[in-house]
Scaffold this motif. Sequence first.
Motif, mmCIF file in Angstrom:
data_model
loop_
_atom_site.group_PDB
_atom_site.id
_atom_site.type_symbol
_atom_site.label_atom_id
_atom_site.label_comp_id
_atom_site.label_asym_id
_atom_site.label_seq_id
_atom_site.Cartn_x
_atom_site.Cartn_y
_atom_site.Cartn_z
ATOM 1 N N PHE A 44 0.827 -1.202 0.000
ATOM 2 C CA PHE A 44 0.000 0.000 0.000
ATOM 3 C C PHE A 44 0.864 1.255 0.000
ATOM 4 O O PHE A 44 0.531 2.242 -0.658
ATOM 5 N N LEU A 45 1.982 1.211 0.735
ATOM 6 C CA LEU A 45 2.881 2.363 0.741
ATOM 7 C C LEU A 45 3.436 2.628 -0.651
ATOM 8 O O LEU A 45 3.575 3.783 -1.063
ATOM 9 N N TRP A 46 3.743 1.563 -1.375
ATOM 10 C CA TRP A 46 4.253 1.745 -2.725
ATOM 11 C C TRP A 46 3.177 2.356 -3.626
ATOM 12 O O TRP A 46 3.487 3.168 -4.505
ATOM 13 N N ALA A 47 1.937 1.995 -3.410
ATOM 14 C CA ALA A 47 0.837 2.574 -4.191
ATOM 15 C C ALA A 47 0.736 4.079 -3.956
ATOM 16 O O ALA A 47 0.301 4.824 -4.843
ATOM 17 N N LEU A 48 1.136 4.552 -2.771
ATOM 18 C CA LEU A 48 1.154 5.983 -2.486
ATOM 19 C C LEU A 48 2.423 6.641 -2.995
ATOM 20 O O LEU A 48 2.396 7.769 -3.496
ATOM 21 N N ILE A 49 3.548 5.928 -2.874
ATOM 22 C CA ILE A 49 4.833 6.499 -3.278
ATOM 23 C C ILE A 49 4.920 6.645 -4.794
ATOM 24 O O ILE A 49 5.486 7.622 -5.304
ATOM 25 N N GLU A 50 4.336 5.702 -5.529
ATOM 26 C CA GLU A 50 4.448 5.717 -6.991
ATOM 27 C C GLU A 50 3.941 7.009 -7.619
ATOM 28 O O GLU A 50 4.660 7.659 -8.380
ATOM 29 N N PRO A 51 2.693 7.447 -7.352
ATOM 30 C CA PRO A 51 2.247 8.713 -7.951
ATOM 31 C C PRO A 51 3.000 9.924 -7.434
ATOM 32 O O PRO A 51 3.220 10.889 -8.172
ATOM 33 N N LEU A 52 3.440 9.891 -6.157
ATOM 34 C CA LEU A 52 4.236 10.997 -5.629
ATOM 35 C C LEU A 52 5.582 11.083 -6.341
ATOM 36 O O LEU A 52 6.061 12.173 -6.665
ATOM 37 N N ALA A 53 6.188 9.924 -6.605
ATOM 38 C CA ALA A 53 7.448 9.901 -7.355
ATOM 39 C C ALA A 53 7.230 10.368 -8.787
ATOM 40 O O ALA A 53 8.072 11.064 -9.372
#
Length: 268
Positions: A44-53
Amino acid sequence: MAESPYTYRRASTFPEQLNLTVRVWVALVLRESKTRFGRNKLGFLWALIEPLAYVAIFLVVRGGLRDSVPFGQDISLFLISGMLTYRTFNAIASRGLGAIVSNLALIAYPPVKPLDVIMARVILETLTMYVVWVITLSLLSVFVEGDVVTNHARLAAAMAGVTYLGLSVATLNGVLAVLWPTWERIWGLSRLPIFFTSGIFFLPGAMPPTMQTIIAWNPVMHSVEWVRSAIYLTYDPLLSIPYLLGFSTIALCIALVLERSYRYLMYS
């Protein structure tokens, strides 16, 4: 003989049908979350980090070009408002693309309808992107002078509009992917012109009239302009809310008619 707890009984009243639909959606959302994010929190953290990146990379690239700010005092606020709006639409619309195709076995169960699996993906993606919006705007409020959002009610309406557009296109994508397998490639090719005509990097209202006429056909551009009009106090958007909502409604109606007309052909 007592009825088996595993026997499916068709709902006979509207409250029963609504209750069944809600339970199906909740179960499908939980199933989708485990499938997509895995059983640990890192998914889930990666799902948030991906669009932020995704946003950060574009900010770095655009900042390296040292271009002037199209509107306002901060280039990051202008770009993020456009990129996150496009990203929200694209994430929701693209997740619907393979929803029915990859869940044909699940649709064989009587309580599960084809549109339920699309709604599950739309709900999960919408909640994820809303969290990304909250995190991003919170960070911007720390680094940007003044208020990040000048009209919160208008921003909420704009987010509802882009979500409705994403839902409509996701439903249409899901149905067309079953009827026409080539549609997945066509959708992949169409995302690039949608991206570059959405007004992410430029001010649509400052474009020549001929260019404005062309980009005005892009409903995502109207979503971006709607969001920016809630962020900037003196922003004059190239915006047609009736067109955006009308496009979304027509796309959704076409999807529902196609799904209903070719239901037995699609799932036989």
